[in-house]
Design an enzyme around this catalytic site. Sequence first.
Site, mmCIF file in Angstrom:
data_model
loop_
_atom_site.group_PDB
_atom_site.id
_atom_site.type_symbol
_atom_site.label_atom_id
_atom_site.label_comp_id
_atom_site.label_asym_id
_atom_site.label_seq_id
_atom_site.Cartn_x
_atom_site.Cartn_y
_atom_site.Cartn_z
ATOM 1 N N ARG A 222 0.822 -1.207 0.000
ATOM 2 C CA ARG A 222 0.000 0.000 0.000
ATOM 3 C C ARG A 222 0.857 1.258 0.000
ATOM 4 N NH1 ARG A 222 -5.126 -0.673 3.939
ATOM 5 N NH2 ARG A 222 -5.776 1.092 2.708
ATOM 6 N N ILE A 223 1.932 1.259 0.799
ATOM 7 C CA ILE A 223 2.806 2.430 0.820
ATOM 8 C C ILE A 223 3.545 2.552 -0.506
ATOM 9 C CG2 ILE A 223 4.829 3.460 1.926
ATOM 10 C CD1 ILE A 223 3.858 2.249 4.561
ATOM 11 N N ALA B 56 11.210 2.490 6.038
ATOM 12 C CA ALA B 56 10.340 1.372 6.414
ATOM 13 C C ALA B 56 10.712 0.789 7.767
ATOM 14 C CB ALA B 56 10.384 0.296 5.328
ATOM 15 N N ASP C 177 15.295 7.084 7.681
ATOM 16 C CA ASP C 177 14.411 7.525 8.761
ATOM 17 C C ASP C 177 14.404 6.512 9.893
ATOM 18 O OD1 ASP C 177 12.336 9.282 9.889
ATOM 19 O OD2 ASP C 177 10.969 7.617 9.490
ATOM 20 N N GLU D 173 17.727 2.594 17.837
ATOM 21 C CA GLU D 173 17.172 3.948 17.875
ATOM 22 C C GLU D 173 17.109 4.454 19.308
ATOM 23 O OE1 GLU D 173 13.456 3.925 15.739
ATOM 24 O OE2 GLU D 173 14.440 3.571 13.808
ATOM 25 N N HIS E 132 13.017 8.843 12.773
ATOM 26 C CA HIS E 132 11.835 7.970 12.712
ATOM 27 C C HIS E 132 10.547 8.799 12.694
ATOM 28 C CE1 HIS E 132 10.535 3.589 13.641
ATOM 29 N NE2 HIS E 132 9.623 4.193 12.898
ATOM 30 N N LEU E 133 10.414 9.601 11.632
ATOM 31 C CA LEU E 133 9.283 10.522 11.503
ATOM 32 C C LEU E 133 8.171 9.997 10.606
ATOM 33 C CD1 LEU E 133 11.193 13.925 11.060
ATOM 34 C CD2 LEU E 133 10.285 12.911 13.163
ATOM 35 N N GLY E 134 8.247 8.723 10.217
ATOM 36 C CA GLY E 134 7.276 8.189 9.256
ATOM 37 C C GLY E 134 5.834 8.427 9.635
ATOM 38 N N ALA E 135 5.518 8.332 10.929
ATOM 39 C CA ALA E 135 4.134 8.513 11.379
ATOM 40 C C ALA E 135 3.938 9.838 12.109
ATOM 41 C CB ALA E 135 3.736 7.371 12.300
#
Length: 529
Positions: free
Chosen positions: A151-152, A231, A256, A261, A279-282
């Site tokens: 989907r992404i 991802a 990201d 982390e 880690h800004l994906g969301a």
Amino acid sequence: MSQPVVLIAEQLSPATIDALGPDFDVRSVDGTDRPALLSALAEADAILVRSATQVDAEAIAAAPSLKVIARAGVGLDNVDIKAATTAGVMVVNAPTSNIISAAELTVGHILSLARHIPAADRSLADGQWKRSAYTGVELYEKTVGIIGLGRIGALITARLQAFGVNVVAYDPYVTSARAQQLGVTLLGLDELLSTSDFVTIHMPRTPETLGMIGEAQLKLMKPTAFVVNVARGGLVDEEALFQALTDKTIAGAGLDVFVSEPPTGSPLLGLPTIITTPHLGASTNEAQEKAGVSVARSVRLALGGELVPDAVNVAGGAIDPYVRPGIPLVEKLGQVFAALATASLTSVDVEVHGELNDYDVSVLKLAALKGIFTNIVSESVSYVNAPLLAEQRGVEVRLITDSDSDEYRNVIRLRGALSDGSQISVAGTLTGTKQVEKIIEVNGYDVEVPIEQHHIVMLYTDRPGIVAQFGQALGQAEINIAGMQIARRSAGGQALGVLTVDSFVDDEILDGVGQAIGASVVKRITITD
């Protein structure tokens, strides 16, 4: 009558509270204050968290009334799913809340790499005016390779095509018809790497995909190419990436996510040709609100005794107790089924035989699809998006039931057709008073193997001494064989071996075993919880 207690352990949007509605006693606690959390859990029917609150076995044991743990986000690293399942507690998340945000961040990384935006910004902030130092490239007519067309990946494709790029993709589980629908050309991984100007990876993190972009893969890329990972940490081998950037094997990278982390002390952070984000994906207002509202709705369903589509461990809802034990079995059969595939899936039949024919077993079709896609798409797979994932990939799905089952009370079989014309099947059952999960058939060969975490399936010509040969190959690799079943239709014909092993078997060892016995098929099966 008292209302069910819903515990909010972290800051959530007002829309989340509104979505819960007036039917609950909503309480708040600081989830990072361990004593306060454990005390508040004593009366909780549900708990909503983000990523800071650790809902581990101790926390679950402190909550005798707990029915659902809701994570307002995608990852579940802070929730002990196994302990929750053992305690009969449902775990839900928001699997689609961040997909647009993640896709947009990926495009942002690609644009930033192409035009050196972060470095140019820092230079100007330092009082420098170096226009020629930051000459970039246009995306127009460049080739972007997407590894993982879920989907992404599809969202990224749609956004990048507006720039006039050529999109190619590697995804062994996507049919050519689906790729054509998206306007994407499917390639093998090596060809994608060697022809792409930008490579972005969108795969789940599994033992098979960990480090899948390593030294050998980076050497295949153009010296002018860039790689992006928004991802999962570890999909790109960080040591190999550092060396490739240092040696100018590739032009740059955007990360990201990281193996550890925060990536404190990582040599990657000091390189001028890499762009990093924490880690800004969301991390958008919209994604956070979608996540909160989504899990609030799931909590309402769970506490109302209804089917919860986004449950990751148990289906919940009005499912007969006789059917419920089959759900985890079928999910695992789905993972075995996917691991056996040699090409993209075009159709799958979920066959239910035996006494289960008298019950509503529609949830078993959902469980099968959830298992099939669990280790092959980057997004979290749930009962609601599994059928959509099948539809997007052009996979026809049928549920077939009958009362015929000669040897076992119930047999559940997954049978599928692949795009290369071949067919695969795997069947399983639950046996004994302990309801042991077993594989009882693989591609028409009868076996009876308890399902464990690590298996190897081999097809070879039956002959004396074969067991000693693969036993020696695995022994030399320090892989212990915990169990073994050999099935054949005739002496000297094709034989199927199913091994249970104690640890993960990497590709090099697997190839060595196959060569040692002249196997036509050697497949690794890794079951994830």
